[in-house]
Design a protein around this motif. Sequence first.
Motif, PDB file in Angstrom:
ATOM      1  N   ILE A 393       0.840  -1.200   0.000  1.00  0.00           N
ATOM      2  CA  ILE A 393       0.000   0.000   0.000  1.00  0.00           C
ATOM      3  C   ILE A 393       0.875   1.250   0.000  1.00  0.00           C
ATOM      4  O   ILE A 393       0.626   2.217  -0.719  1.00  0.00           O
ATOM      5  CB  ILE A 393      -0.951   0.009   1.225  1.00  0.00           C
ATOM      6  CG1 ILE A 393      -1.940  -1.156   1.100  1.00  0.00           C
ATOM      7  CG2 ILE A 393      -1.682   1.342   1.357  1.00  0.00           C
ATOM      8  CD1 ILE A 393      -2.864  -1.339   2.296  1.00  0.00           C
ATOM      9  N   GLY A 396       2.348   1.630  -3.453  1.00  0.00           N
ATOM     10  CA  GLY A 396       1.334   1.867  -4.477  1.00  0.00           C
ATOM     11  C   GLY A 396       0.570   3.178  -4.308  1.00  0.00           C
ATOM     12  O   GLY A 396       0.205   3.815  -5.285  1.00  0.00           O
ATOM     13  N   TRP A 397       0.294   3.544  -3.070  1.00  0.00           N
ATOM     14  CA  TRP A 397      -0.605   4.670  -2.848  1.00  0.00           C
ATOM     15  C   TRP A 397       0.035   5.877  -2.169  1.00  0.00           C
ATOM     16  O   TRP A 397      -0.431   6.993  -2.326  1.00  0.00           O
ATOM     17  CB  TRP A 397      -1.825   4.237  -2.008  1.00  0.00           C
ATOM     18  CG  TRP A 397      -2.619   3.175  -2.683  1.00  0.00           C
ATOM     19  CD1 TRP A 397      -2.545   1.830  -2.454  1.00  0.00           C
ATOM     20  CD2 TRP A 397      -3.608   3.346  -3.730  1.00  0.00           C
ATOM     21  NE1 TRP A 397      -3.415   1.151  -3.271  1.00  0.00           N
ATOM     22  CE2 TRP A 397      -4.079   2.062  -4.058  1.00  0.00           C
ATOM     23  CE3 TRP A 397      -4.120   4.452  -4.407  1.00  0.00           C
ATOM     24  CZ2 TRP A 397      -5.049   1.853  -5.034  1.00  0.00           C
ATOM     25  CZ3 TRP A 397      -5.097   4.252  -5.379  1.00  0.00           C
ATOM     26  CH2 TRP A 397      -5.549   2.966  -5.683  1.00  0.00           C
ATOM     27  N   VAL A 398       1.071   5.660  -1.360  1.00  0.00           N
ATOM     28  CA  VAL A 398       1.611   6.782  -0.590  1.00  0.00           C
ATOM     29  C   VAL A 398       2.801   7.414  -1.311  1.00  0.00           C
ATOM     30  O   VAL A 398       2.896   8.631  -1.431  1.00  0.00           O
ATOM     31  CB  VAL A 398       2.015   6.331   0.837  1.00  0.00           C
ATOM     32  CG1 VAL A 398       2.576   7.497   1.636  1.00  0.00           C
ATOM     33  CG2 VAL A 398       0.820   5.709   1.548  1.00  0.00           C
ATOM     34  N   LYS A 400       4.754   8.761  -4.254  1.00  0.00           N
ATOM     35  CA  LYS A 400       4.284   9.305  -5.535  1.00  0.00           C
ATOM     36  C   LYS A 400       4.764   8.430  -6.685  1.00  0.00           C
ATOM     37  O   LYS A 400       5.935   8.085  -6.774  1.00  0.00           O
ATOM     38  CB  LYS A 400       4.815  10.730  -5.732  1.00  0.00           C
ATOM     39  CG  LYS A 400       4.304  11.733  -4.726  1.00  0.00           C
ATOM     40  CD  LYS A 400       3.181  12.568  -5.312  1.00  0.00           C
ATOM     41  CE  LYS A 400       2.596  13.567  -4.351  1.00  0.00           C
ATOM     42  NZ  LYS A 400       2.441  13.162  -2.969  1.00  0.00           N
ATOM     43  N   ARG A 401       3.825   8.147  -7.577  1.00  0.00           N
ATOM     44  CA  ARG A 401       4.087   7.279  -8.706  1.00  0.00           C
ATOM     45  C   ARG A 401       5.319   7.695  -9.524  1.00  0.00           C
ATOM     46  O   ARG A 401       6.181   6.868  -9.839  1.00  0.00           O
ATOM     47  CB  ARG A 401       2.825   7.298  -9.569  1.00  0.00           C
ATOM     48  CG  ARG A 401       2.916   6.493 -10.781  1.00  0.00           C
ATOM     49  CD  ARG A 401       1.778   6.813 -11.722  1.00  0.00           C
ATOM     50  NE  ARG A 401       2.034   6.048 -12.913  1.00  0.00           N
ATOM     51  CZ  ARG A 401       1.158   5.257 -13.489  1.00  0.00           C
ATOM     52  NH1 ARG A 401      -0.051   5.153 -13.014  1.00  0.00           N
ATOM     53  NH2 ARG A 401       1.494   4.558 -14.540  1.00  0.00           N
ATOM     54  N   ARG A 427      -0.742  -1.953  -5.998  1.00  0.00           N
ATOM     55  CA  ARG A 427      -1.889  -1.149  -5.520  1.00  0.00           C
ATOM     56  C   ARG A 427      -3.082  -2.017  -5.181  1.00  0.00           C
ATOM     57  O   ARG A 427      -3.763  -1.789  -4.182  1.00  0.00           O
ATOM     58  CB  ARG A 427      -2.324  -0.181  -6.614  1.00  0.00           C
ATOM     59  CG  ARG A 427      -1.459   1.020  -6.703  1.00  0.00           C
ATOM     60  CD  ARG A 427      -2.070   2.006  -7.665  1.00  0.00           C
ATOM     61  NE  ARG A 427      -1.428   3.284  -7.445  1.00  0.00           N
ATOM     62  CZ  ARG A 427      -1.649   4.351  -8.173  1.00  0.00           C
ATOM     63  NH1 ARG A 427      -2.504   4.295  -9.178  1.00  0.00           N
ATOM     64  NH2 ARG A 427      -1.034   5.472  -7.909  1.00  0.00           N
TER      65      ARG A 427
END
Length: 448
Positions: A393, A396-398, A400-401, A427
């Motif tokens: 998580i 994937g989410w925190v 930055k891509r 993600r």
Amino acid sequence: MSSSPTERGEWSSKIGFILAAAGSAIGLGNIWRFPYTAGENGGAAFLFLYLLCILFIGLPVMIAELSIGRRTRKDPVGAFDAIKPKSPWRLIGFMGVFTGLAILAYYCVIAGVTVGYIAKTVSYNTTSFSEYTANPLMTIPLLLLFVVLTVLVVQGGVRNGIERWAKILMPLLLILMVVLIIRSVTLEGASRGLSFYLKPDFSKITGKTFLAALGQAFFSLSLGMGAMITYGSYLSKKDNIVTSGIFVSFFDTLIAVMAGLLIFPALFFAGVSPDAGPGLVFEVLPVIFAKLPGGTLIGASFFLLLSVAALTSTISLLEVVTAYLVDEKHILRKRAVWFVAAVAFLFGIPSALSFGAVEWLSDLPLVGMSFFGFMDWLFGNVMLAVGAVFISIFFGWVWKRVKSTTEIEEGCPGYSAWAPVILFLLRFFCPIAIAIVLFFKFKDLIAG
Ligand code: PFF
């Protein structure tokens, strides 16, 4: 790596890192834990699930851990903090460090027994595994010995200690295993073992099999607690995170699969049941050694190399906790190492006594397993899986891509084309799949 508490070193070469990471991954998990877990969970069906877990969950989590480590150059707690400052994410790092300490404690018990088996083999001592491990005068000193051995190597620092050992001895283990497999598959009755191990009976898959396969994948690849974050923190920007991750996962899986080929054919020959538990490998291997000319020497060499494989794994466990104390608490490396080792030894004692030496520890009330079994289940399965959910998580989410993609692309040009696949897995697929498995496990536990 320098052993100074302030400077962070780097691996001396690409191959140095790969071998050290492979050294962390390859250990008792592959040769001792994998065969008995497969044996308890239906053999081939377990193997099939295990391979799926490595490919679709283990590998992406490995890439996530290595890139978080290299980006931040920190221990697991510091790494979460560096990417998301002052957030509760540091707790995940902390959980990883604690899990590492707990695994180190019970892992050193079996690692100690492995060392003991070198002497047991050369002295033609025929005591069974259960008798051998029920003796606290055996298990506790061996635990202590192994903890001290680990400290001595870790104190040398990464470059002098970990790399040098891994480079020479891991390839030898591989060669010896090939020789032993050839003997094992030519034993009478080997085909029954091979079909148990390689012909899946999918009706044997239950919720329990899933957690066992998933937990085994994390345990074996050293994932879910920040060991690969810590090792990644010593990687240079020139290194290719993706190919290194694939390489380590491939070799780790290869050794586990080979350990199965070694144990299962011989198991039916020896008349040992596949669900014999943690003693399985220790009971079956001597049967193969006895069937070889010079078997005593071969047996002793095997247990010696297995001890070294265990050592390259305990080094990484100790390194995670040490890196945390050095980086975050600014404790001198040497002091930190001895402190962690002392705690691990004390924490390991109840496990060392739970193979029959102390009755209630050997069969814990309420949980229905030994203290050792409970530690392995809680920390070696559940906590690694929980850690991996959060690491996925986080990546994937925190994080930055663009930042994660740029990080991995350094040393791995062309990664951005693959980034959507890895991101999708981290993600959605990994956290959801792991969470479902954990949910059913707990439902089972509460119902049963
Ligand atoms: N991967 C090691 C083995 O298979 O023996 C055990 C292990 C080492 C687990 C390091 C976790 C870890 F962080």
